[in-house]
Design an enzyme around this catalytic site. Structure first.
Site, mmCIF file in Angstrom:
data_model
loop_
_atom_site.group_PDB
_atom_site.id
_atom_site.type_symbol
_atom_site.label_atom_id
_atom_site.label_comp_id
_atom_site.label_asym_id
_atom_site.label_seq_id
_atom_site.Cartn_x
_atom_site.Cartn_y
_atom_site.Cartn_z
ATOM 1 N N GLY A 1 116.975 97.594 -28.085
ATOM 2 C CA GLY A 1 117.866 97.685 -29.230
ATOM 3 C C GLY A 1 117.768 99.042 -29.889
ATOM 4 O O GLY A 1 116.733 99.700 -29.833
ATOM 5 N N SER A 2 118.854 99.479 -30.545
ATOM 6 C CA SER A 2 118.786 100.689 -31.365
ATOM 7 C C SER A 2 118.063 100.355 -32.671
ATOM 8 O O SER A 2 117.779 99.201 -32.966
ATOM 9 C CB SER A 2 120.195 101.210 -31.637
ATOM 10 O OG SER A 2 120.780 101.664 -30.442
ATOM 11 N N GLY A 3 117.761 101.391 -33.436
ATOM 12 C CA GLY A 3 117.065 101.190 -34.711
ATOM 13 C C GLY A 3 115.584 101.499 -34.645
ATOM 14 O O GLY A 3 114.883 101.374 -35.647
ATOM 15 N N HIS A 4 115.101 101.883 -33.442
ATOM 16 C CA HIS A 4 113.686 102.219 -33.267
ATOM 17 C C HIS A 4 113.496 103.710 -32.999
ATOM 18 O O HIS A 4 112.445 104.130 -32.507
ATOM 19 C CB HIS A 4 113.090 101.431 -32.096
ATOM 20 C CG HIS A 4 113.282 99.956 -32.181
ATOM 21 N ND1 HIS A 4 112.774 99.217 -33.208
ATOM 22 C CD2 HIS A 4 113.930 99.082 -31.364
ATOM 23 C CE1 HIS A 4 113.104 97.930 -33.026
ATOM 24 N NE2 HIS A 4 113.805 97.830 -31.915
ATOM 25 N N LYS B 1 110.023 96.542 -22.811
ATOM 26 C CA LYS B 1 109.265 95.887 -23.881
ATOM 27 C C LYS B 1 109.466 94.378 -23.773
ATOM 28 O O LYS B 1 110.569 93.902 -23.482
ATOM 29 C CB LYS B 1 109.734 96.383 -25.250
ATOM 30 C CG LYS B 1 109.579 97.900 -25.422
ATOM 31 C CD LYS B 1 109.713 98.371 -26.857
ATOM 32 C CE LYS B 1 111.018 98.009 -27.518
ATOM 33 N NZ LYS B 1 112.226 98.511 -26.792
ATOM 34 N N ASP C 1 115.573 91.672 -23.365
ATOM 35 C CA ASP C 1 115.319 92.887 -22.580
ATOM 36 C C ASP C 1 114.800 92.542 -21.188
ATOM 37 O O ASP C 1 115.238 93.120 -20.192
ATOM 38 C CB ASP C 1 114.282 93.768 -23.295
ATOM 39 C CG ASP C 1 114.779 94.306 -24.626
ATOM 40 O OD1 ASP C 1 115.131 95.491 -24.696
ATOM 41 O OD2 ASP C 1 114.822 93.533 -25.595
ATOM 42 N N HIS D 1 111.231 94.168 -35.238
ATOM 43 C CA HIS D 1 112.543 93.720 -35.710
ATOM 44 C C HIS D 1 112.399 92.925 -36.989
ATOM 45 O O HIS D 1 113.306 92.204 -37.387
ATOM 46 C CB HIS D 1 113.235 92.860 -34.655
ATOM 47 C CG HIS D 1 113.182 93.433 -33.294
ATOM 48 N ND1 HIS D 1 112.186 93.125 -32.395
ATOM 49 C CD2 HIS D 1 113.984 94.338 -32.684
ATOM 50 C CE1 HIS D 1 112.397 93.814 -31.278
ATOM 51 N NE2 HIS D 1 113.463 94.557 -31.432
#
Lengths: 333, 333
Positions: free
Chosen positions: B54-57, B105, B110, B219
């Site tokens: 996911g984006s945001g990391h 991960k 994923d 998250h």
């Protein structure tokens, strides 16, 4: 106040202890008076660079000590100028016999204290030059400042002048370069949220959930205007257009575009802002030859960004690309 | 929600556009399906490394694409797995004929999607190995995860395996190394504040002004315990002691100590935490041979930290020191 600290009294001391533990290959930390200095200082025959200012702007300045950048940094209490005795002790520790340049952000306390330190150092036979950085186009005078405030261009000046000193330039040459960088650099910032100074225990200013401050200072000083929150693209335009028109930057100029987080703004938002800033720069005919994106001159956990543009010539590009190895900026080594 | 964005729908796309504009010397960005890949891909004869999530990391994973690290990264929507078609397209773009390693991960989506992509790639004649990272000692199962979650060790695995691939190791050797890094790495995190997913528009969880969450996921998944805010030294102890006892790390071990910001925690607090983590590691007889301090695997603007310890041997130290040049990690070049 939610912070990962032990005691507000110990924030600066313990942060410095962490730096000393983390980077023994790069820096040493002297306590009481506090300064961070190159592990290989003094470097004989090299002009030494010293900067300093209040803590809370990390990695600036302590994180920029190392090969190709600063020889020493003097951290004051959070958002408070360091004292002349710190600056003098650092000066004596890093002077390699070719003189010392102070890179000073334009805040009344910093300017006064660095001047006093320069006088004291000269009395001890050390040659000192001092250059004041005042690149913030947001406001003319401000809380803590007569004239413009010193912000993002400081980071670039420390890199460029550090490279020049490492390359063997004389004190007057490095000081001249620093003046040129200051003349060619312009910045403006904004905040989505306030920061909280540990000692104060509450936010420096109140900013409602739907408002932002355009032209904010790095200590939370008032900016140009408080207004309703806008889209990122509009915010970037409100920052970069005054920057471009101030120098003015002209079509055909090569520039370094620096998008800086105030501390609490995540990287994905910096890239959204960079995208628009790059587009606007190109629309004005500027050629973005180099860039810098990240948290380099911060205001604790404040959410917001600043944008700095620096006009480049072949000398500055060459100096920018020179290897640097500090805790906060590294390439080529 | 105070964010420097235009439209929640465009956050990932515009962030990628910013990366493409900022780093044309290092990466290219392919849109629809989205992936970031090395500007010199495919590198003939080299094992290719791909990660994603996911984006945001950020900077993980797109910021780790470049020489000596990843060949490609597949960003999903914020906190959402990328899709098999993204992964397959990235695989075909970077395969240099020596096979592809997926660094995954351990989150259900994923793992499933990377498995599917591996099957599809194999059908097209590309050799693919996959290693799942599950280093978070906080909880056994979790929201989105069967088993342990994959966190900080992922960053280290991408650096170390990237160096190995750059150095000419075969696919099975790089995969074996990645298993070793996962076996030797342990992490735990905590949050002072929640983050806000742009689409959701409100904080992922509520955390009162005097409370924190120990063992938080990246998250915002629940951790081990919600409790009253404590001093930094106590918090660090609560994170690192379970990490040390889990492997277990033993007196005499050389380790890499990684203190990571969740996004909103400023650098001065990371150094305060590093200081204590280093002290505790040494008290256990561990020798901190390398370290990493900064924002590398983040949760948007969440305030908090994670601590990762990785056991080192001479092979891992050598690979760690190898030059790397990506937007988010750089040395030696």
């Amino acid at each position: 106040m939610k912070k990962l600290i032990n005691d507000p009294e110990h924030v600066v001391q313990e942060g410095l202890e962490g730096m000393a533990a983390a980077h023994p290959d790069l820096v040493k930390v002297h306590f009481d008076p506090n300064y961070v200095y190159r592990v290989d200082a003094p470097v004989e025959g090299k002009v030494a660079l010293i900067s300093g200012g209040g803590s809370g702007h990390e990695p600036m300045h302590g994180g920029f000590v190392g090969h190709g950048m600063l020889d020493a940094a003097c951290p004051g209490a959070v958002f408070t100028s360091p004292t002349p005795d710190q600056m003098l002790a650092a000066t004596k520790a890093v002077d390699g016999g070719s003189g010392v340049l102070y890179v000073v952000k334009n805040y009344t306390g910093d300017v006064m204290n660095f001047e006093m330190a320069a006088d004291l150092a000269r009395l001890e036979g050390i040659e000192v030059e001092s250059v004041v950085i005042d690149d913030d186009v947001a406001v003319q005078d401000s809380l803590y400042t007569a004239g413009r405030r010193g912000v993002g261009t400081t980071v670039l000046a420390e890199k460029l002048c550090g490279a020049a000193a490492e390359g063997g330039m004389s004190l007057s040459q490095v000081a001249g370069l620093c003046h040129k960088v200051n003349e060619w650099g312009r910045s403006m910032g904004m905040a989505l949220t306030s920061c909280t100074v540990p000692h104060a225990g509450k936010p420096t200013f109140d900013l409602p959930e739907d408002e932002m401050e355009i032209g904010i200072g790095i200590h939370g000083e008032p900016g140009r205007e408080r207004m309703k929150l806008k889209a990122a693209d509009e915010i970037v335009e409100m920052l970069i257009e005054p920057v471009i028109h101030d120098l003015p930057f002209k079509s055909g100029n090569e520039v370094l575009l620096f998008v800086n987080s105030m501390g609490g703004t995540p990287l994905i938002e910096l890239y959204i802002a960079y995208r628009k800033a790059h587009q606007i720069a190109e629309k004005h005919g500027l050629s973005v030859a180099r860039n810098l994106i990240g948290s380099y001159i911060t205001s604790l956990e404040m959410a917001g960004i600043s944008i700095t543009l620096l006009k480049l010539d072949s000398e500055l590009i060459r100096l920018w690309d020179t290897p640097v190895h500090t805790p906060g900026m590294r390439w080529g080594i």
